[in-house]
Design a protein around this motif. Structure first.
Motif, short mmCIF file in Angstrom:
data_model
loop_
_atom_site.label_atom_id
_atom_site.label_comp_id
_atom_site.label_asym_id
_atom_site.label_seq_id
_atom_site.Cartn_x
_atom_site.Cartn_y
_atom_site.Cartn_z
N ILE A 84 -47.46 92.88 1.45
CA ILE A 84 -48.05 94.20 1.26
C ILE A 84 -48.86 94.62 2.53
O ILE A 84 -49.55 93.99 2.68
N ARG A 85 -48.42 95.82 3.11
CA ARG A 85 -49.18 96.30 4.30
C ARG A 85 -49.93 97.63 4.05
O ARG A 85 -49.47 98.32 3.25
N VAL A 86 -50.96 97.71 4.52
CA VAL A 86 -51.70 98.96 4.24
C VAL A 86 -51.64 99.84 5.48
O VAL A 86 -51.43 99.25 6.71
N ALA A 87 -51.37 101.23 4.98
CA ALA A 87 -51.29 102.17 6.19
C ALA A 87 -52.03 103.19 5.82
O ALA A 87 -52.76 103.42 4.85
N ALA A 88 -52.08 104.31 6.58
CA ALA A 88 -52.80 105.48 6.52
C ALA A 88 -51.89 106.72 7.22
O ALA A 88 -50.99 106.44 8.02
#
Length: 144
Positions: A81-85
């Motif tokens: 799981i990657r976190v993005a904005a």
């Protein structure tokens, strides 16, 4: 018509017309400065967008709380799981801020972690307190 009757009809009509013209001129003069002041103040109050979308996004992404959360999620998911904005909304006259979403980027869907406002043109950041359903300053924010 005799000249006396003509004078009795014409002079009052001319007097009323002249008084109307004088009153209109006086009204126009008294309202003109007010109109120009309103236009001047509304022009001044329009937000100047000093920061752009990329800057707003970077301000949020570089927050220690966001970086810490992103590293924790990626570590616990072993990189799955990657976190993005992403910028969700741009500033308007009524809402002079960027709205930035920080989310978990799954293969088939996203899960929102945080919502931020980046005020334009100041660059001040507020975070959505989901328990109170209102934006608060970063000083008051206690992320989990």
């Amino acid at each position: 018509m005799t000249s006396t009757v003509k004078k009795l009809v014409t002079y009052p009509f001319m007097a009323v017309s002249l008084m109307g013209l004088v009153n209109y001129s006086a009204i126009a003069q008294t309202h003109k400065p007010q109109v120009s002041r309103v236009l001047s103040s509304s022009t001044i109050s329009q937000p100047t967008q000093v920061i752009d979308e990329k800057t707003a996004l970077n301000l949020v992404w570089k927050l220690p709380q966001v970086q810490r959360k992103a590293k924790t999620i990626e570590r616990l998911s072993k990189g799955a799981i990657r976190v993005a904005a992403a910028v969700d909304r741009h500033p308007t006259l009524e809402e002079p801020y960027y709205t930035v979403q920080v989310f978990e980027n799954h293969v088939e869907y996203t899960d929102t972690i945080y919502w931020f406002r980046v005020l334009s043109p100041s660059g001040d950041i507020q975070v959505l307190d989901i328990l109170q359903n209102q934006y608060i300053s970063l000083d008051k924010w206690k992320p989990n």
